[in-house]
Scaffold this motif. Structure first.
Motif, PDB file in Angstrom:
ATOM      1  N   ILE A   1      -0.068   0.527  -7.197  1.00 15.03           N
ATOM      2  CA  ILE A   1      -0.327   0.882  -5.961  1.00 15.03           C
ATOM      3  C   ILE A   1      -1.898   0.563  -5.998  1.00 15.03           C
ATOM      4  CG2 ILE A   1      -0.886   3.232  -4.401  1.00 15.03           C
ATOM      5  CD1 ILE A   1       1.918   2.532  -4.720  1.00 15.03           C
ATOM      6  N   ASP A   2      -2.641   0.740  -6.869  1.00 13.91           N
ATOM      7  CA  ASP A   2      -4.020   0.400  -6.806  1.00 13.91           C
ATOM      8  C   ASP A   2      -4.175  -1.214  -6.725  1.00 13.91           C
ATOM      9  OD1 ASP A   2      -6.896   1.183  -7.230  1.00 13.91           O
ATOM     10  OD2 ASP A   2      -6.685  -0.130  -9.204  1.00 13.91           O
ATOM     11  N   HIS A   3      -3.305  -1.941  -7.217  1.00 10.64           N
ATOM     12  CA  HIS A   3      -3.485  -3.582  -7.148  1.00 10.64           C
ATOM     13  C   HIS A   3      -3.054  -3.697  -5.614  1.00 10.64           C
ATOM     14  CE1 HIS A   3      -2.652  -7.527  -7.772  1.00 10.64           C
ATOM     15  NE2 HIS A   3      -1.463  -7.556  -7.468  1.00 10.64           N
ATOM     16  N   LEU A   4      -2.021  -2.863  -4.862  1.00 10.42           N
ATOM     17  CA  LEU A   4      -1.654  -3.183  -3.542  1.00 10.42           C
ATOM     18  C   LEU A   4      -2.667  -2.634  -2.645  1.00 10.42           C
ATOM     19  CD1 LEU A   4       1.944  -1.723  -3.875  1.00 10.42           C
ATOM     20  CD2 LEU A   4       1.405  -4.139  -3.284  1.00 10.42           C
ATOM     21  N   TYR A   5      -3.294  -1.674  -3.128  1.00 11.59           N
ATOM     22  CA  TYR A   5      -4.471  -1.407  -2.204  1.00 11.59           C
ATOM     23  C   TYR A   5      -5.592  -2.439  -2.086  1.00 11.59           C
ATOM     24  CZ  TYR A   5      -8.664   1.094  -1.348  1.00 11.59           C
ATOM     25  OH  TYR A   5     -10.196   1.436  -0.849  1.00 11.59           O
TER      26      TYR A   5
ATOM     27  N   LYS B   1       3.469  -4.175   7.122  1.00  9.83           N
ATOM     28  CA  LYS B   1       4.589  -4.362   6.233  1.00  9.83           C
ATOM     29  C   LYS B   1       4.065  -3.939   4.844  1.00  9.83           C
ATOM     30  CE  LYS B   1       8.418  -5.482   6.862  1.00  9.83           C
ATOM     31  NZ  LYS B   1       9.462  -5.073   7.237  1.00  9.83           N
ATOM     32  N   GLU B   2       3.065  -4.440   4.372  1.00 13.21           N
ATOM     33  CA  GLU B   2       2.819  -4.288   2.859  1.00 13.21           C
ATOM     34  C   GLU B   2       2.514  -2.849   2.628  1.00 13.21           C
ATOM     35  OE1 GLU B   2       3.379  -5.594  -0.253  1.00 13.21           O
ATOM     36  OE2 GLU B   2       2.730  -7.554   0.869  1.00 13.21           O
ATOM     37  N   LEU B   3       1.888  -2.141   3.670  1.00 13.14           N
ATOM     38  CA  LEU B   3       1.668  -0.666   3.585  1.00 13.14           C
ATOM     39  C   LEU B   3       2.996   0.278   3.692  1.00 13.14           C
ATOM     40  CD1 LEU B   3      -1.439  -0.355   6.042  1.00 13.14           C
ATOM     41  CD2 LEU B   3      -1.496   0.304   3.625  1.00 13.14           C
ATOM     42  N   GLU B   4       3.951  -0.385   4.394  1.00 15.15           N
ATOM     43  CA  GLU B   4       5.242   0.239   4.301  1.00 15.15           C
ATOM     44  C   GLU B   4       5.867   0.117   2.774  1.00 15.15           C
ATOM     45  OE1 GLU B   4       7.691  -1.484   7.477  1.00 15.15           O
ATOM     46  OE2 GLU B   4       6.442  -0.769   9.189  1.00 15.15           O
TER      47      GLU B   4
END
Length: 529
Positions: free
Chosen positions: A373-377, A336-339
């Motif tokens: 995006i970097d933080h999410l990665y 879900k986080e990747l979505e």
């Protein structure tokens, strides 16, 4: 036997019991996690089906506490709605009574047989290891119960201990509180009730006092779920709070009628151990039947009790550290986080690939989004790494590896777009600009890669292999188009400025690299990693 020896044997029996529950739970999760996930998705269509799903979930996990933490994780990942979670939690309380019913059977003398059979299955073949763990775990559970029961023998003849129980029996609420605290510490209501069984079996503890312990054991299961929900979404917090209130309502409903309840228990059959197990089952079934029709209203009330607050956007929406112990939940949260990441790239970066050529403010927005995006990665990467440290089955390990690849490809796309902004900045420094022809050609390639990105993400979200194959088949076409446009630029429409020419080439190459990552995502979906 001295008090020290009694304490050691009692604690040792409890330790073996808890370890057995852990081993059995791990074995059951490994042998059924994939099927369990599909089952939960299918049967949570209404509250009654949800209750059935919860009962199955708790029976598999051998713990209503673990089941509730897992349900909170599902809610946090958006897999189950708050309303559906209500029914699932009520059902999970019923499912966990199966363990106590099994313990109530007088099979402690055969615990070693279970251990031998479990070890045999474990070493016969790798395919039987998970089933061997289940049998071995229950062997430890029964052996632990036997040790605890044996440790209680001296207490039955201890006048001091009997007098102490008689004294506090006038204050039944103390049994409820003590059982709730003990359950919160060991995080297993079955362990608390197993101790009650050991004390009641021909011992000094009355059946009525044991029933109060059953109430407390049920109440104590809420603590872990409440703690696990502290860093989750608002709906997940509502689900955990609702679970706590459900248990509290059940205890408050049963407390005034405990004497009548105890008088009726002999009619359920069996000795004291069986009657305590039946009390545990009846408590949870009645509580479920009583509250299940009001789940939707209760969900609305929870929204009022814990209203949404206007807060700064939370970039990491779905994953939480408590789900790591349940790989099925943790992997769903990562997906879900990747979505969420793919959505941000598509709607907060892609639309500006053209406009950022002539707008410095847009380029700054894109750079800021790349930092998100970097933080999410990083959050997803560390989450998946923690999951992979668990003892995963083959399907879970394969899924975790695929998600790591997806995560890397999406982060690289964002990086490429950031690099494109830096390349465009060269035009500002040299006070240059792209010609209309060059912008048109960049847009032409852009119009080709975006639909294929959408197709790749669709394949990822829906596990659609045909969509992935379509993206892979377009790769030669995109490569040819990029070469043709580059050729036209050098021999037909090339700018007189070398700086502009370099920037044009960088942008075209960036588009090509973005498409290559869409192809990589499709390859990963097909298992080509």
């Amino acid at each position: 036997m001295s008090w020290v020896q009694v304490s050691i044997q009692l604690l040792g029996g409890l330790a073996i019991f808890l370890y057995g529950m852990y081993v059995a739970s791990e074995g059951l999760k490994k042998s059924s996690s994939h099927h369990l996930k599909q089952f939960l998705r299918k049967v949570t269509k209404n509250q009654w089906y949800g209750a059935l799903a919860g009962a199955v979930l708790a029976a598999v996990l051998q713990s209503s506490t673990a089941a509730t933490v897992m349900i909170v994780g599902f809610v946090n990942a958006g897999i189950i709605s708050l309303r559906r979670a209500m029914g699932v939690m009520l059902g999970s309380a019923v499912g966990t009574t199966l363990t106590v019913q099994l313990i109530a059977f007088a099979i402690t003398d055969y615990a070693i047989v279970f251990v031998i059979l479990g070890v045999t299955l474990f070493f016969i073949n790798s395919r039987f290891r998970s089933y061997g763990s289940v049998v071995l775990g229950f062997g430890f559970v029964f052996f632990g119960v036997g040790l605890m029961t044996e440790a209680m023998e001296p207490l039955r003849s201890s006048e001091a201990f009997v007098d102490f129980l008689l004294m506090i029996s006038d204050y039944p609420i103390l049994f409820v509180i003590a059982a709730a605290v003990f359950t919160a510490i060991v995080q297993n209501s079955a362990a608390t009730i197993a101790l009650a069984l050991a004390l009641t079996s021909g011992g000094p503890l009355s059946l009525e006092s044991a029933v109060y312990i059953v109430y407390g054991a049920n109440l104590g299961t809420v603590v872990t779920a409440l703690i696990s929900s502290l860093t989750t979404s608002k709906d997940a917090q509502r689900a955990a709070l609702a679970h706590a209130i459900f248990k509290a309502i059940g205890v408050l409903v049963f407390l005034p009628f405990t004497s009548l309840f105890v008088q009726l228990l002999p009619y359920t059959g069996g000795g004291a151990e069986r009657q305590i197990a039946n009390a545990h089952t009846i408590f949870n079934i009645v509580n479920m039947l009583l509250l299940l029709p009001f789940c939707n209203r209760f969900a609305n009330w929870m929204v009022k009790v814990l209203p949404d607050k206007k807060e700064l956007p939370k970039h990491v929406k779905y994953i939480d550290q408590h789900s790591v112990q349940f790989p099925t939940v943790g992997l769903l949260q990562a997906r879900k986080e990747l979505e969420n990441m793919s959505h941000r790239i598509r709607h907060r970066m892609f639309p500006y690939l053209i406009t950022m050529i002539h707008d410095e403010k847009v380029r700054k927005m894109v750079i800021e989004e790349e930092q998100v995006i970097d933080h999410l990665y990083k959050a997803i990467y560390h989450h998946l790494q923690r999951i992979m440290e668990e003892d995963l089955n083959d399907k879970e390990a394969e899924e975790a590896l695929k998600l790591l690849y997806f995560n890397n490809d999406m982060e690289r796309m964002a990086n490429i777009i950031k690099d494109m902004t830096r390349s465009i900045a060269k035009l500002d420094q040299g006070r240059k600009t792209l010609t209309k022809w060059e912008r048109t050609k960049i847009e032409e390639l852009y119009d080709e890669i975006v639909p294929h990105y959408d197709q790749a993400i669709k394949g990822f979200q829906e596990n659609n292999e045909s969509a992935a194959i379509d993206v892979i088949h377009t790769n030669p076409k995109i490569l040819r188009l990029e070469r043709e446009l580059r050729y036209q630029h050098f021999y037909q429409g090339a700018s007189s400025s070398s700086t502009v020419s370099v920037v044009f080439s960088d942008l075209m190459n960036g588009m090509l690299r973005i498409h290559q990552h869409s192809v990589n995502i499709s390859h990963t979906l097909l298992g080509m990693i």
